[in-house]
Design a protein around this motif. Sequence first.
Motif, PDB file in Angstrom:
ATOM      1  N   ARG A 208       0.878  -1.070  -0.036  1.00 62.84           N
ATOM      2  CA  ARG A 208       0.070   0.063   0.133  1.00 62.84           C
ATOM      3  C   ARG A 208       0.940   1.247   0.066  1.00 62.84           C
ATOM      4  NH1 ARG A 208      -2.993  -2.038   5.550  1.00 62.84           N
ATOM      5  NH2 ARG A 208      -3.101   0.434   5.716  1.00 62.84           N
TER       6      ARG A 208
ATOM      7  N   HIS B 188       0.252   5.401   0.900  1.00 61.75           N
ATOM      8  CA  HIS B 188      -0.972   6.161   1.527  1.00 61.75           C
ATOM      9  C   HIS B 188      -0.265   7.717   1.803  1.00 61.75           C
ATOM     10  CE1 HIS B 188      -3.895   3.173   2.991  1.00 61.75           C
ATOM     11  NE2 HIS B 188      -2.682   2.686   3.344  1.00 61.75           N
ATOM     12  N   ASN B 189      -1.304   8.703   1.496  1.00 55.60           N
ATOM     13  CA  ASN B 189      -0.842  10.159   1.516  1.00 55.60           C
ATOM     14  C   ASN B 189       0.198  10.559   0.787  1.00 55.60           C
ATOM     15  OD1 ASN B 189      -3.069   9.668   3.755  1.00 55.60           O
ATOM     16  ND2 ASN B 189      -1.758   9.419   5.148  1.00 55.60           N
TER      17      ASN B 189
ATOM     18  N   HIS C 294      -8.781   9.587   4.941  1.00 58.15           N
ATOM     19  CA  HIS C 294      -7.656   9.295   4.244  1.00 58.15           C
ATOM     20  C   HIS C 294      -6.292   9.082   4.888  1.00 58.15           C
ATOM     21  CE1 HIS C 294      -9.080   8.309   0.178  1.00 58.15           C
ATOM     22  NE2 HIS C 294     -10.129   9.490   0.284  1.00 58.15           N
TER      23      HIS C 294
ATOM     24  N   TRP D 237      -3.681   5.406   6.895  1.00 57.85           N
ATOM     25  CA  TRP D 237      -1.951   5.049   6.893  1.00 57.85           C
ATOM     26  C   TRP D 237      -1.643   3.848   7.748  1.00 57.85           C
ATOM     27  CZ3 TRP D 237       1.632   6.028  10.944  1.00 57.85           C
ATOM     28  CH2 TRP D 237       2.888   6.146  10.561  1.00 57.85           C
TER      29      TRP D 237
ATOM     30  N   HIS E 208      -2.415  -0.866  -3.510  1.00 57.24           N
ATOM     31  CA  HIS E 208      -3.356   0.319  -3.207  1.00 57.24           C
ATOM     32  C   HIS E 208      -2.505   1.346  -3.318  1.00 57.24           C
ATOM     33  CE1 HIS E 208      -6.382   2.522  -1.211  1.00 57.24           C
ATOM     34  NE2 HIS E 208      -5.337   3.138  -0.505  1.00 57.24           N
TER      35      HIS E 208
ATOM     36  N   HIS F 190      -2.731   5.529  -2.925  1.00 56.98           N
ATOM     37  CA  HIS F 190      -3.576   6.828  -2.680  1.00 56.98           C
ATOM     38  C   HIS F 190      -2.701   7.959  -2.831  1.00 56.98           C
ATOM     39  CE1 HIS F 190      -4.560   9.662   0.834  1.00 56.98           C
ATOM     40  NE2 HIS F 190      -5.532  10.041  -0.402  1.00 56.98           N
TER      41      HIS F 190
ATOM     42  N   HIS G  90      -8.223  13.672  -3.622  1.00 54.71           N
ATOM     43  CA  HIS G  90      -7.616  12.276  -3.412  1.00 54.71           C
ATOM     44  C   HIS G  90      -8.019  11.198  -4.444  1.00 54.71           C
ATOM     45  CE1 HIS G  90      -7.036  13.590   0.844  1.00 54.71           C
ATOM     46  NE2 HIS G  90      -7.973  14.041   0.768  1.00 54.71           N
TER      47      HIS G  90
ATOM     48  N   THR H 191      -7.903   7.133  -5.252  1.00 57.85           N
ATOM     49  CA  THR H 191      -7.052   5.810  -4.858  1.00 57.85           C
ATOM     50  C   THR H 191      -7.304   4.960  -5.928  1.00 57.85           C
ATOM     51  OG1 THR H 191      -9.628   5.572  -4.275  1.00 57.85           O
ATOM     52  CG2 THR H 191      -7.782   6.472  -2.495  1.00 57.85           C
TER      53      THR H 191
ATOM     54  N   ASP I   9      -7.000   0.924  -6.629  1.00 58.51           N
ATOM     55  CA  ASP I   9      -6.931  -0.398  -6.370  1.00 58.51           C
ATOM     56  C   ASP I   9      -6.838  -1.426  -7.423  1.00 58.51           C
ATOM     57  OD1 ASP I   9      -7.394  -0.293  -3.386  1.00 58.51           O
ATOM     58  OD2 ASP I   9      -8.886   0.956  -3.953  1.00 58.51           O
TER      59      ASP I   9
END
Length: 219
Positions: free
Chosen positions: A5, A7-8, A62, A66, A168, A170, A208, A210, A212
């Motif tokens: 993943r 994130h951010n 979101h 994390w 994933h 983001h 944002h 995302t 997947d």
Amino acid sequence: MSTVRVHNFAVSLDGFGTGADQSAERPFGHADGRLMGWFMQTATFRGMQGAPGGSTDVDDVHARAWAPGIGVEIMGRNKFGPQRGPWPDDGWTGWWGDEPPFHTPVVVLTHHPREPLVMAGGTTFHFVDAGPADALATARALAPDTDVRIGGGVETVRAFLQADLVDHLHVVVVPIVLGRGERLWDGLEGLEDRFDVVAEASPSGVVHLTFDRRPHPQV
């Protein structure tokens, strides 16, 4: 199998995930805090600083995704610090002080491996010279049956995307133009074909995205 993943991860409108001229005083180079301003206003970030308040809207939803399920992070050397070449004996232990926010093993990718660095709060930095697949195997061995976070910087995230190892992603598109630095999307033409993509606009002005991973077609 655990998932991989991101994130951010913030980028400018022109696709830069960090600015130019990184230094110990400017981790994001000339971008300074402009890429992560949205995150710093969230209740999640303020809670990490021991402060009350902060936004609880889509940015915070979101932001707080994390950590859950993550057992290990992989980061590039430039996220750990601004040094280049062989490690100087300068006592550098990262940007985060004596107790980094990870609280897990962290695999730092570098062409100059060194002994692990044990920090307060459960974070241990492991310095390895490895490509994406081998780094992922190392990370999974350090924290079996947990998800792996690719923490950055730009080159590291891009390398894992090029190797098709991310489940994933983001990305936060921030309404600024940087003009220089390091771009995320270079060499990733057609990336969207591998993912289902959702966009969410925030009152803060960021968007944002995302991604997947789509299931592989059955043979």
